[in-house]
Design an enzyme around this catalytic site. Structure first.
Site, short mmCIF file in Angstrom:
data_model
loop_
_atom_site.label_atom_id
_atom_site.label_comp_id
_atom_site.label_asym_id
_atom_site.label_seq_id
_atom_site.Cartn_x
_atom_site.Cartn_y
_atom_site.Cartn_z
N ASN A 214 31.94 42.57 30.19
CA ASN A 214 30.60 42.54 30.78
C ASN A 214 30.40 43.78 31.65
OD1 ASN A 214 31.59 41.84 33.57
ND2 ASN A 214 32.26 40.00 32.49
N ASP A 283 33.18 33.63 30.00
CA ASP A 283 33.07 32.19 29.73
C ASP A 283 33.64 31.84 28.36
OD1 ASP A 283 31.76 31.62 32.15
OD2 ASP A 283 29.84 32.23 31.30
N LYS A 293 44.01 46.54 13.70
CA LYS A 293 42.58 46.79 13.70
C LYS A 293 41.93 46.16 12.48
CE LYS A 293 39.13 50.46 13.50
NZ LYS A 293 38.89 51.92 13.41
N PHE A 327 29.91 33.07 43.46
CA PHE A 327 28.80 33.99 43.24
C PHE A 327 27.96 33.47 42.08
CE2 PHE A 327 30.91 36.65 46.13
CZ PHE A 327 30.16 37.79 46.38
#
Length: 406
Positions: A214, A283, A293, A327
């Site tokens: 994120n 999450d 890969k 938070f």
């Protein structure tokens, strides 16, 4: 303002002893009175005469040398100091202190002083990572000792890794900050408290070159860690991957995934007084990962996701006497969602912000927050630097604790 303050510098036997010479000079230049004591092995790296010339004081290196018959030298030194810095702090001296061994001038004095003690570890990376050394460090932190961690880098032994002693400039800053607080009478409302803070993002692996993450940079959490340290707390910062320098005087634990962060937080939670969870933890994570890969193929590729462990919810379930702060980074209905989270996860306070508001999102150096508490108070703060916001958060935690302490 530091003139006349008294620093006792303990030098033990490591190649980083030469850095203690620079530290001594810097302190003397700003008017600090410095007395140096050395272990026998320290004298193999730097002579006592060097420290005598730099400090303009006698050097203490033998427990049984008692030049003044009216005083016991190591007790007199222990009582004299406003602050003690051990630099370098070798594995040997750390082990002795953790186990109450007093067999030379350094250890007898350190065990006798009531001054705040700071240790700057310096050793081979493998020694630093040895379970016995880590256990001894943890023991000393429990006793209230503070550690000034160095950086990873090239070591004198040829290895590369953690073990380099902090630079004299960093040690000077730690001492300066501690002594200035004493001189100005600044309050340390969290002195004696153990504070755990999480910060930054997590990364959830897909294959060796891809991961989900994120936009969190960790700036807010690192600012809170600095503010908590300035308030006198013993701070453990559990950080996801960031590009930020480690806060001085803070114990930093680096993790990558949500699972690693969960385990790191749970390992220190039982002994924590306050936990501030500012990290942006994933999450969800990929249900299937690849060791090699994954090559491009025709058509679409769907990645099935599974839930990660909810750290904050688990902390709320296991909460005993800890103050738990969360938070809420939201994009709509900010205070409503924050209040729901506060109640659902058994928090004491929650810091909410709207990530779509200019000046309040990720990556920036400012924030706009609302702090809601379990006892019904709501405080709204206009745009401030993240360091200023961090100070407000600490203030609100202290205020909440005072309001709810019988």
């Amino acid at each position: 303002m530091l003139k006349g303050k008294k620093v006792l510098l303990a030098v033990s036997g490591g190649i980083a002893a030469y850095k203690a010479c620079t530290l001594t000079s810097k302190l003397v230049q700003v008017g600090v009175e410095v007395k140096v004591m050395m272990s026998e092995s320290a004298k193999e790296f730097v002579t006592p005469l060097t420290f005598q010339a730099l400090s303009r004081n006698p050097v203490y290196d033998w427990t049984f040398h008692e030049p003044d018959p009216t005083k016991i030298a190591h007790i007199d030194l222990a009582d004299w100091a406003d602050l003690v810095m051990v630099a370098p702090a070798t594995a040997n001296v750390i082990g002795k202190l953790a186990n109450g061994i007093a067999d030379d001038m350094v250890t007898t004095t350190l065990l006798a002083t009531k001054a705040d003690i700071y240790l700057a570890p310096a050793m081979n990376v493998n020694m630093y990572q040895h379970p016995a050394v880590q256990k001894n460090i943890a023991t000393l932190k429990d006793y209230g000792y503070s550690f000034v961690e160095g950086e990873s880098g090239y070591l004198a032994c040829g290895w590369t890794g953690k073990g380099r002693m902090a630079e004299p400039e960093s040690l000077f800053e730690v001492i300066e900050h501690a002594l200035l607080e004493d001189v100005t009478g600044s309050k340390q409302p969290l002195k004696g408290k153990k504070v755990v803070i999480t910060a930054g993002p997590t990364q959830e692996k897909i294959d060796p070159v891809r991961y989900f993450t994120n936009h969190s940079t960790g700036k807010m959490g690192y600012a809170v860690a600095r503010a908590a340290k300035q308030a006198g707390a013993a701070v453990t910062l559990i950080s996801g991957p960031t590009q930020l320098p480690e806060p001085t005087g803070v114990d930093v634990v680096h993790v990558t995934t949500a699972e690693e962060m969960f385990n790191a937080v749970m390992s220190v939670y039982p002994n924590a007084d306050i936990v501030i969870k500012s990290a942006a933890v994933a999450d969800y994570r990929p249900k299937e990962t690849f060791d090699q890969k994954r090559k491009k193929q025709p058509g679409q590729w769907g990645v099935e996701m599974e839930r990660t462990k909810d750290i904050l919810h688990t902390l709320g379930e296991r909460k005993a006497s800890q103050i738990l702060v969360g938070f809420a980074a939201e994009s709509e209905h900010v205070e409503d969602y924050a209040m729901q989270k506060l109640e659902k996860k058994n928090l004491d306070l929650i810091v909410a912000n709207n990530i779509t508001t200019p000046g309040a999102g990720f990556k920036g150096d400012t924030n706009i927050v609302t702090i809601l508490s379990k006892d019904g108070l709501t405080k709204r703060y206009d745009q401030q630097s993240k360091d200023e916001v961090a100070s407000r958060i600490i203030d609100e935690i202290v205020s909440y604790t005072e309001r709810n302490t019988p």
